[in-house]
Design an enzyme around this catalytic site. Sequence first.
Site, PDB file in Angstrom:
ATOM      1  N   SER A 235     -22.060  60.756  -7.061  1.00 54.10           N
ATOM      2  CA  SER A 235     -22.883  59.737  -7.727  1.00 54.10           C
ATOM      3  C   SER A 235     -23.010  58.550  -6.781  1.00 54.10           C
ATOM      4  O   SER A 235     -22.236  58.421  -5.830  1.00 54.10           O
ATOM      5  CB  SER A 235     -22.177  59.306  -9.008  1.00 54.10           C
ATOM      6  OG  SER A 235     -22.727  58.114  -9.510  1.00 54.10           O
ATOM      7  N   TYR A 248     -14.940  56.363 -14.518  1.00 50.79           N
ATOM      8  CA  TYR A 248     -15.997  57.207 -13.943  1.00 50.79           C
ATOM      9  C   TYR A 248     -16.152  56.932 -12.439  1.00 50.79           C
ATOM     10  O   TYR A 248     -16.159  57.854 -11.614  1.00 50.79           O
ATOM     11  CB  TYR A 248     -17.321  56.953 -14.669  1.00 50.79           C
ATOM     12  CG  TYR A 248     -18.465  57.791 -14.165  1.00 50.79           C
ATOM     13  CD1 TYR A 248     -18.568  59.133 -14.524  1.00 50.79           C
ATOM     14  CD2 TYR A 248     -19.438  57.253 -13.328  1.00 50.79           C
ATOM     15  CE1 TYR A 248     -19.609  59.915 -14.058  1.00 50.79           C
ATOM     16  CE2 TYR A 248     -20.487  58.031 -12.862  1.00 50.79           C
ATOM     17  CZ  TYR A 248     -20.573  59.360 -13.234  1.00 50.79           C
ATOM     18  OH  TYR A 248     -21.599  60.130 -12.766  1.00 50.79           O
TER      19      TYR A 248
END
Length: 363
Positions: A235, A248
Site C-alpha cells: 500500500s 494497518y
Amino acid sequence: MSVALQRISQLLTVSIGNVALNPLVTAGLLWVLTKGPPELRGQLTSRVAALRDPHSYAQILKALKWCLALGVTSVLNKQLNHVALNAGRFSTTWKSEKARWNWSQEVAVITGGCSGIGELVVKRLVDKGITVAVLDIQKLPPSLHGSGSIKFFACDITDPSAIYSTAEKINSTLGPPTILINNAGILATHTILNTSDEFLRRIFDVNVLSNWYTIKAFLPNMVKANKGHIITIASTASYAGVAGLADYGATKAAILSFHESLSQELKHHYAAPNVLTTSIHPGWVRTPLLAPMEQELKQRGAAIIEPKDVADAVVASVERCAGGHVFLPASLGGTTALLRGLPSWVQELVRDGVTKTIYKSAK
Ligand SMILES: *[C@@H]1O[C@H](CO)[C@@H](O)[C@H](O)[C@H]1NC(C)=O
Ligand SMILES: *[C@@H]1O[C@H](CO)[C@@H](O)[C@H](O)[C@H]1NC(C)=O
Ligand SMILES: *[C@@H]1O[C@H](CO)[C@@H](O)[C@H](O)[C@H]1NC(C)=O
C-alpha cells in the site's frame, strides 16, 4: 467543474509529456531543425511562424534539447529500475524470460481471492488460461463458480499448519505453483488506544505473518525450478504512518520490508534470479471502507482508484514476466516512496493532510 478541469489538465500533461519526453520525437525534430535536408526544414518553417524568427528558433532548439535530455534520462531511469529489480536483466531480454512461461501450464495461488481485488484478479488470471488456487475463509462467490480452472481451498491463512497442508494438497493435485499473490488484507480505522488486542493480533496475522507462511510453503519449489513470481499487495501506507491507521500502516510497512528482504535473499542467498518479485502500492482504493471518506478525498483532489485498476496492475505484472515496484495511480510514480527522504517538515505536512482527511470524514 474544477474536477473536470483537473482531469483535462492531467490528460493534457500526460499526453504532452509522452510526446515531449519521447527521445525519438525530440531527437528527430532537432535533427530536422539543425542537420535535416533544407527542403524539409523549409516546409516546417513555412508552416510554423515561430520558426521564421531567429530568436524564437533558438529558443525552440534550446527547449528541444532540454526535452531530449529529460527524455533520455527518463528512459535510462526506467531501464536501471528494471535491471535492479530483475537481477541484472535488461528489459530487452523480457522475451527470453517470457518464453519460460506458458499460461496454460502455470498454477497461481492467491490469498483472499473470494472478494474485492482478489476476486477480480482470479477472474483475469483464469481468462488468461492460468489455473488458480484460491485460499480464503469465505465461500467462493457465485461469480467464480463454474470454471474448471479455479480450485477453491478453504484455508485460514492465520494458521500456519492450515497453509502447509493446503500447499501439499495444491502441489499434489495441481502441481507446483509458479505464481504466488499475497493479497489478503484487513483494515479498520481506530486510534491506538481503541484497538483491541484481539484485532491487533488478527491484522498482523492476516496482513503480515501469512506472507511468511505462504512463502515457506511455496518458495522451495520455485527456487528449485529457478522460476516463479511472488506478488506482494502492499500500500502507499507502507511509506507513511497516519492517525487512525497505526496497525494497518505498520503491517504494510512490515510487508514492504519483508518483500525487499525476500528479493535480496533470492538474488544473493538462493541464487534464483528468475524467481521474480513485485510489490504493488495502491493509494486510495474505492472500497466500502473508503465510502465515508470519499467526499473529503475528492475535495482535497486525491485520486481514488478502482479495485479493477489494482487487479489490472497485478495481472499486468504477471504478464510482463518481470519483477517490479508498482505505484497506483501510476501518475503518482515513485513520489510516495520519495516521501521518506524529504525533510521532516514536508513529511509531516503530508501526514497531517491524510490524517485530517480521515478525521473529517469520521465526524
Ligand atoms: C503450452 O502448453 C500447451 C499444453 O498445455 C502446449 O500445447 C503448447 O504448445 C505450449 N506452448 C508453448 C509455447 O510451449
Ligand atoms: C511438489 O511436487 C513436486 C512434483 O510435482 C515435487 O518434486 C516437490 O517435492 C513437491 N513439493 C512439496 C513441497 O511437496
Ligand atoms: C474509544 O475508547 C474509549 C475508552 O475506552 C471509549 O470511550 C470510546 O467510545 C471509544 N471510541 C470508539 C470510536 O470506539
